[in-house]
Design an enzyme around this catalytic site. Structure first.
Site, PDB file in Angstrom:
ATOM      1  N   ILE B  44      42.323  37.684  33.987  1.00 27.51           N
ATOM      2  CA  ILE B  44      41.416  37.915  32.903  1.00 27.51           C
ATOM      3  C   ILE B  44      40.790  39.371  32.836  1.00 27.51           C
ATOM      4  O   ILE B  44      39.836  39.592  32.013  1.00 27.51           O
ATOM      5  CB  ILE B  44      40.272  37.051  32.915  1.00 27.51           C
ATOM      6  CG1 ILE B  44      39.592  36.691  34.191  1.00 27.51           C
ATOM      7  CG2 ILE B  44      40.781  35.689  32.149  1.00 27.51           C
ATOM      8  CD1 ILE B  44      38.748  35.575  34.394  1.00 27.51           C
ATOM      9  N   GLY B  45      41.339  39.988  34.027  1.00 30.94           N
ATOM     10  CA  GLY B  45      40.592  41.647  33.861  1.00 30.94           C
ATOM     11  C   GLY B  45      41.163  42.187  35.042  1.00 30.94           C
ATOM     12  O   GLY B  45      41.963  41.576  35.981  1.00 30.94           O
ATOM     13  N   GLY B  47      40.508  45.935  37.284  1.00 28.69           N
ATOM     14  CA  GLY B  47      39.507  46.843  37.490  1.00 28.69           C
ATOM     15  C   GLY B  47      40.338  47.941  38.533  1.00 28.69           C
ATOM     16  O   GLY B  47      41.266  47.690  39.062  1.00 28.69           O
ATOM     17  N   GLY B  50      40.627  45.931  41.873  1.00 28.63           N
ATOM     18  CA  GLY B  50      41.222  44.636  41.988  1.00 28.63           C
ATOM     19  C   GLY B  50      41.439  43.933  40.519  1.00 28.63           C
ATOM     20  O   GLY B  50      40.928  44.526  39.542  1.00 28.63           O
ATOM     21  N   VAL B  52      41.330  40.466  38.387  1.00 29.03           N
ATOM     22  CA  VAL B  52      40.557  39.064  38.123  1.00 29.03           C
ATOM     23  C   VAL B  52      41.343  38.042  37.321  1.00 29.03           C
ATOM     24  O   VAL B  52      41.912  38.464  36.415  1.00 29.03           O
ATOM     25  CB  VAL B  52      39.122  39.112  37.266  1.00 29.03           C
ATOM     26  CG1 VAL B  52      38.409  37.961  37.321  1.00 29.03           C
ATOM     27  CG2 VAL B  52      38.284  40.188  37.672  1.00 29.03           C
ATOM     28  N   ASP B 160      24.991  46.102  34.997  1.00 34.45           N
ATOM     29  CA  ASP B 160      26.070  46.099  33.811  1.00 34.45           C
ATOM     30  C   ASP B 160      25.841  44.895  32.823  1.00 34.45           C
ATOM     31  O   ASP B 160      26.767  44.031  32.640  1.00 34.45           O
ATOM     32  CB  ASP B 160      27.356  45.970  34.847  1.00 34.45           C
ATOM     33  CG  ASP B 160      28.571  46.212  33.579  1.00 34.45           C
ATOM     34  OD1 ASP B 160      28.402  46.738  32.737  1.00 34.45           O
ATOM     35  OD2 ASP B 160      29.892  45.565  33.883  1.00 34.45           O
TER      36      ASP B 160
END
Lengths: 166, 340
Positions: B44-45, B47, B50, B52, B160
């Protein structure tokens, strides 16, 4: 006000562990000498590198809590030294703005017998942190001191009580 | 860190269809989680630090988000941002904050297991009309503020806040703040923030002017932006086609000159037209106050008269919420909107 309540609560949590540890040390007096040596080394590095007092406090706290969950044999010097290096490294990373790398940290106060590869210390750091369940934000006496000092000196009428906590 | 993460969210959203092929490529190290009884569902993500993944706990059947962080074998050992960040997250335990359930390590990899909820406020706003969201605004807003006040009482900045970081649990009717990045404690200087993220529409003006200023009012500003977005259905200061910065500058000029004619007046009228009560407009103006020192605090906002009794209104008591896929208004929805 919430802040001080929070740190009081977590202090109470940790007190339980303290008494468990004392009981363990009473049973195994030889642990105490190994612990003392480890702490001696930590304090030497602390004073040489001019770390904050919080760092020293936390290192010893992590060391003690690690001993609660693992049975370390008093004789094995290298294990104890590795543990003190890892505890100090983790504590320094929590508190200090700049931290020497793992090799330099060991060379500040070289142990006569051991020098560990960064990779080894790195593994030990992970082991220490997972044994402590990553509960590394231990409340220290300094937290209370800072809080009360800020209370005393904060008679600035523009700031309310809440603002002074920060 | 923050900047790249934002971009990644966008990438994931855009390439929703092709995410599955990424899964197979990137999840070699994620195989490890099987040993801890987790099943990888999808990525799902991604960065800098790392990736996700959405996973399933095979023991409890609960969904979790696992962030996998690769620690390069640096001479520094475990990096301090990770140590400080994870230990901070470990201390947080609140109904309105997504929990860090577990930290697992294997070799050079650290896996952060977070509570996961399927619906985020961003997609909730996009998939529902302003009228169907309106009955929930007070509850959602007050729960966001409760979560934020908890962060701030622990000397932690969220840093954030945006609709995609606000998750909604339909079952327990709770709103939870998430940040699958790492939160920041103030007092700890953070280098990451010296990068200017022009891309984030929720960033407070003071942090654009002096990037070193980064404190609790910044989060409140972001909540204000989210609040306005819930009312209007659109980001308050959208970035993209229109120049986002010039919008903010226009807003600020109004505030500085105390004119309250141009942008803010338009905005207030627009929001009032959309059904926001006057106290709501008042609260919003306090949250978007130019001077961060005079901006309302999270706790202060909770005491505002607009949110009085907000805790009595539970989400979905008035209107049953649905997952974004089903958009058709239900019978009770129509009833409560007075269409019968």
């Amino acid at each position: 006000e919430e802040f001080i309540v929070n740190i009081f609560n977590s202090e109470v949590d940790h007190q339980k562990q303290g008494s468990e540890l004392l009981a363990k040390y009473r049973k195994l007096p030889e642990l105490v000498t190994s612990r003392q040596e480890a702490i001696k080394w930590i304090l030497k590095v602390y004073s040489h590198s001019q770390f904050r007092p919080e760092t020293a406090y936390l290192s010893v706290n992590y060391l003690d809590r690690f001993l609660l969950s693992h049975s370390m044999k008093p004789g094995k010097g290298w294990q104890w030294h590795l543990l003190s290096v890892a505890c100090l490294a983790v504590a320094a990373k929590m508190e200090e703005t700049s931290v020497p790398n793992l090799l330099d940290l060991q060379l500040i106060e070289p142990s006569s017998r051991f020098l560990f590869k960064p990779k080894t210390v790195h593994r030990m750091e992970l082991l220490v942190m997972s044994s402590l369940k990553w509960r590394l934000c231990t409340v220290t006496p300094f937290d209370f001191v800072h809080y009360f000092i800020s209370k005393i000196s904060c008679f600035n009428p523009q700031r309310d009580g809440f603002g002074s906590v920060f | 860190m923050k900047k790249v993460k934002d971009c990644c969210y966008k990438v994931v959203k855009k390439t929703n269809g092709s995410v599955s092929c990424l899964n197979i490529l990137g999840s070699e190290q994620m195989e490890k989680v099987k040993d801890w009884n987790y099943k990888v569902v999808e990525k799902i993500g991604q960065g800098v630090f790392g990736e996700v993944y959405k996973c399933l706990n095979l023991e409890t059947g609960k969904k979790v988000a696992i962030k996998m962080i690769n620690i390069q074998n640096e001479p520094e050992g475990v990096p301090s941002y990770l140590i400080a960040g994870v230990s901070l997250l470990k201390e947080l335990e609140h109904d309105n904050i997504v929990r860090l359930l577990d930290v697992l390590t294997s070799g050079r990899y650290v896996y952060l297991v977070f509570e996961y909820l399927d619906l985020d406020l961003g997609s909730f706003i996009r998939k529902h009309t302003a009228t169907s969201i309106r009955p929930h605004i007070k509850t959602i807003l007050s729960q966001i503020l409760v979560g934020l006040a908890y962060y701030h009482s622990h000397n932690i900045l969220h840093g954030d806040l945006q609709p995609s970081n606000v998750l909604i649990d339909l079952k327990s009717k709770k709103v939870k703040l998430a940040d699958f990045g790492l939160t920041t404690s103030f007092g700890v200087p953070h280098i990451e923030y010296s990068y200017n993220e022009v891309g984030s529409p929720y960033k407070a003006p003071e942090s654009r002017i002096r990037s070193s200023v980064y404190s609790t009012p910044h989060d409140v500003w972001a909540v204000g932006c989210i609040f306005a977005e819930m009312v209007s259905g659109n980001p308050l200061f959208p970035c993209g086609k229109k120049d986002h910065l010039s919008l903010i500058v226009r807003y600020l000029e109004d505030m500085i000159n105390n004119l309250f004619i141009c942008y803010w007046q338009d905005l207030a009228e627009q929001l009032l037209g959309l059904g926001l009560e006057p106290p709501g407009v008042e609260l919003l103006s306090q949250m978007l106050y130019l001077d961060p020192d005079l901006r309302v605090t999270a706790n202060g906002a909770l005491l505002h008269r607009y949110l009085r009794h907000a805790e009595d209104i539970r989400i979905a008591e008035t209107v049953p919420l649905k997952l974004p896929s089903s958009n058709k208004p239900s019978f009770s929805q129509k009833v409560s909107e007075g269409r019968f």
